[in-house]
Design a protein around this motif. Structure first.
Motif, PDB file in Angstrom:
ATOM      1  N   LYS B 214      72.034  16.949  45.113  1.00 60.91           N
ATOM      2  CA  LYS B 214      71.598  16.772  43.721  1.00 60.91           C
ATOM      3  C   LYS B 214      71.234  15.313  43.463  1.00 60.91           C
ATOM      4  N   THR B 215      70.498  15.103  42.405  1.00 61.16           N
ATOM      5  CA  THR B 215      70.163  13.755  41.961  1.00 61.16           C
ATOM      6  C   THR B 215      70.884  13.499  40.651  1.00 61.16           C
ATOM      7  N   ILE B 216      71.548  12.353  40.562  1.00 66.51           N
ATOM      8  CA  ILE B 216      72.221  11.997  39.323  1.00 66.51           C
ATOM      9  C   ILE B 216      71.595  10.712  38.788  1.00 66.51           C
ATOM     10  N   GLY B 217      71.263  10.721  37.510  1.00 67.40           N
ATOM     11  CA  GLY B 217      70.742   9.508  36.876  1.00 67.40           C
ATOM     12  C   GLY B 217      69.281   9.243  37.165  1.00 67.40           C
ATOM     13  N   ALA B 218      68.489  10.285  37.258  1.00 66.84           N
ATOM     14  CA  ALA B 218      67.053  10.097  37.500  1.00 66.84           C
ATOM     15  C   ALA B 218      66.360   9.582  36.233  1.00 66.84           C
ATOM     16  N   TYR B 219      65.113   9.208  36.392  1.00 70.55           N
ATOM     17  CA  TYR B 219      64.323   8.669  35.290  1.00 70.55           C
ATOM     18  C   TYR B 219      63.823   9.788  34.375  1.00 70.55           C
ATOM     19  N   ASP B 220      63.883   9.547  33.080  1.00 68.37           N
ATOM     20  CA  ASP B 220      63.294  10.462  32.092  1.00 68.37           C
ATOM     21  C   ASP B 220      62.154   9.744  31.381  1.00 68.37           C
ATOM     22  N   HIS B 221      61.017  10.416  31.264  1.00 66.29           N
ATOM     23  CA  HIS B 221      59.943   9.881  30.430  1.00 66.29           C
ATOM     24  C   HIS B 221      60.209  10.275  28.974  1.00 66.29           C
ATOM     25  N   TRP B 222      59.175  10.069  28.125  1.00 66.51           N
ATOM     26  CA  TRP B 222      59.250  10.566  26.754  1.00 66.51           C
ATOM     27  C   TRP B 222      59.373  12.088  26.722  1.00 66.51           C
ATOM     28  N   ASP B 223      59.100  12.740  27.850  1.00 66.86           N
ATOM     29  CA  ASP B 223      59.131  14.213  27.868  1.00 66.86           C
ATOM     30  C   ASP B 223      60.545  14.785  27.863  1.00 66.86           C
ATOM     31  N   TYR B 224      61.527  14.068  28.447  1.00 69.15           N
ATOM     32  CA  TYR B 224      62.885  14.611  28.506  1.00 69.15           C
ATOM     33  C   TYR B 224      63.987  13.703  27.953  1.00 69.15           C
ATOM     34  N   PHE B 225      63.668  12.406  27.778  1.00 68.47           N
ATOM     35  CA  PHE B 225      64.698  11.469  27.337  1.00 68.47           C
ATOM     36  C   PHE B 225      65.389  11.936  26.062  1.00 68.47           C
ATOM     37  N   PHE B 226      64.597  12.328  25.079  1.00 64.17           N
ATOM     38  CA  PHE B 226      65.125  12.709  23.761  1.00 64.17           C
ATOM     39  C   PHE B 226      66.009  13.967  23.872  1.00 64.17           C
TER      40      PHE B 226
END
Lengths: 100, 401
Positions: B214-226
């Motif tokens: 699994k990946t923990i702490g990946a990057y979120d754009h404006w698409d998923y951050f909120f």
């Protein structure tokens, strides 16, 4: 890819599906793109080793192209190529050419 | 056996910091990563001794900074370990970036914060500026009034943080020196009772589970951050339900019951002081002194500040003629301190009137004595009688002009 709502997401910033970056087109903001001169390429796979984003496409132990959906245009492949078979060209120009 | 324990408690004289160390010893966490800083040093120093003597199974990580301490705890928690740390004032400030990572990754890390002021002027003494400064970072925040609460809060904190509907980090605040370095009477539970109460940590995920990469702490754009942030709003609000549930369970094994807030002689009180932490001790004395004179004064202590128990505060103070909120922190440029602002908003949002004033008090370790609280009660009665607040709305208690 349909975007999930907050209730559908796993709690915390976790990705439980390995390798799903492939679904995310991360090569959309490239300034330069690598192009290969197949006449010069000796398929040594040095570019494949160095590419930080696994964008060197290989078939039957031969380099067949670049994954432009994920390549960021860093140019490491061109820098490392011992035969100078890879050239970095301007993405905008390449796109304009493609559009013709 | 549990019944017998409640009837005949184990009583110890402990410094507030030692009460934390004792609680951590009994909990026996997997990992402790901490950096010593006055006045928290005793916690990590004494816990390091316990580790060296083999009295706990904890992996103790000596880090180079508080930023590294929290980062190590995040790594440990992500690996599936129960991780803890302790800090104060400037140490918490240095952790600030990682505080948000901790809550964002839903790591239920338990941290003791020995409340200390922030420089400059350089000062090592107590106020709540450190924790109040991080109040919006997605951490649950509870504060102790006395030594017993320091111990009780820390043990309950494990269960609050690790509750499946929460999975958020928690800070347990207690006043530096005033509680941290003074001896107090603490009833401690037997080790096996504490271990049974906290149980085994069940992580959401573990990066060491190699069968399930699994990946923990990946990057979120404006698409998923909120969307990920929206989950945090939900999780921390669940704490308002979880804290009383855990408190009930804890009450059964200890005989001591806690809530989100605690009232003192409030039911028939006409005016009240709203306060957080160790200052409540002197305030109680002031309430008693006023009551002896036949004056109906009361107090409401806020135990949990994040999430903010607005309903409980309104329920407890509704109908009082005047209330003073006590803010032991700086909130430069705001319309008062955080307790005042949020309490006012709680009344306003429910369409209820409340005459409320704010006092900044006790900054940099300045003692606030019962007679000063009595003066505030007199001021509140003045407001109640005239139905008017003489400006300013926000005052500075016992500051020399």
């Amino acid at each position: 890819m349909a975007l999930k709502g907050w209730k559908e997401l796993e709690p915390g910033v976790v990705i439980l599906e390995p390798g799903n970056t492939i679904e995310y087109k991360s090569g959309t903001w490239r300034t330069f793109r690598p192009v290969i001169d197949m006449e010069k390429c000796i398929h040594c796979m040095i570019c494949w080793i160095y590419c930080p984003d696994s964008c060197i496409m290989v078939k039957d132990s031969k380099l067949v192209g670049f994954d432009y959906e994920h390549c960021k245009g860093c140019g490491i492949c061109a820098h490392e190529c011992p035969k100078e078979a890879i050239t970095m060209i301007e993405e905008a120009k390449a796109k304009a050419e493609e559009a013709k | 056996m549990v019944e017998a324990m409640v009837k005949k408690p184990i009583v110890k004289a402990l410094e507030g910091d030692k009460a934390v160390t004792e609680a951590i010893r009994q909990i026996n966490p997997d990992v402790m990563a901490a950096y010593p800083v006055t006045p928290q040093t005793e916690i990590v120093m004494e816990f390091a001794e316990l580790v060296a003597e083999g009295l706990v199974d904890t992996e103790y990580i000596r880090v180079e900074s508080e930023h590294a301490a929290m980062s190590s705890c995040i790594g440990a928690a992500s690996a599936g370990a129960r991780a803890m740390t302790a800090t104060c004032g400037p140490g918490l400030a240095l952790m600030w970036e990682t505080l948000w990572v901790t809550s964002g990754l839903r790591c239920p890390i338990v941290m003791a914060v020995v409340n200390r002021s922030l420089s400059a002027p350089l000062n090592i003494l107590t106020d709540q500026t450190d924790m109040m400064g991080s109040r919006d970072s997605g951490w649950v925040q509870i504060y102790a009034e006395n030594h017993q609460e320091v111990y009780d809060n820390f043990i309950q904190a494990v269960r609050i943080a690790e509750h499946p509907d929460v999975m958020l980090p928690i800070m347990c605040g207690h006043a530096g020196f005033v509680l941290g370095h003074t001896l107090g009477r603490v009833e401690v539970l037997p080790d096996e009772v504490v271990r049974k109460f906290v149980g085994e940590y069940k992580p959401l995920y573990s990066i060491l589970d190699i069968e399930h990469p699994k990946t923990i702490g990946a990057y979120d754009h404006w698409d998923y951050f909120f969307e990920h942030r929206r989950q945090l709003f939900e999780a921390i609000n669940n704490v308002l339900r979880v804290i009383p549930e855990i408190a009930q369970e804890y009450g059964k094994i200890s005989g001591r019951y806690y809530g989100l807030v605690e009232s003192y002689r409030l039911d028939d009180a006409e005016v009240a002081i709203l306060i957080i932490g160790s200052g409540a001790g002197a305030c109680r004395e002031a309430v008693d002194a006023m009551r002896q004179k036949g004056v109906k004064a009361g107090m409401l202590k806020v135990r949990c500040f994040r999430p903010f128990p607005a309903d409980e505060i309104v329920k407890a103070l509704k109908g009082k003629k005047a209330v003073a909120a006590m803010d032991r922190c700086e909130c430069f440029g705001g319309e008062g301190g955080p307790l005042f602002i949020e309490a006012c908003s709680a009344f306003f949002n429910r369409g209820l009137p409340m005459k409320m004033i704010d006092y900044f008090y006790g900054l940099g370790g300045r003692d606030t004595v019962p007679s000063e609280f009595c003066d505030i009660f007199r001021e509140l009665f003045q407001i109640a009688e005239t139905d008017k607040i003489k400006p300013p709305l926000v005052r500075y208690l016992a500051v020399r002009e």
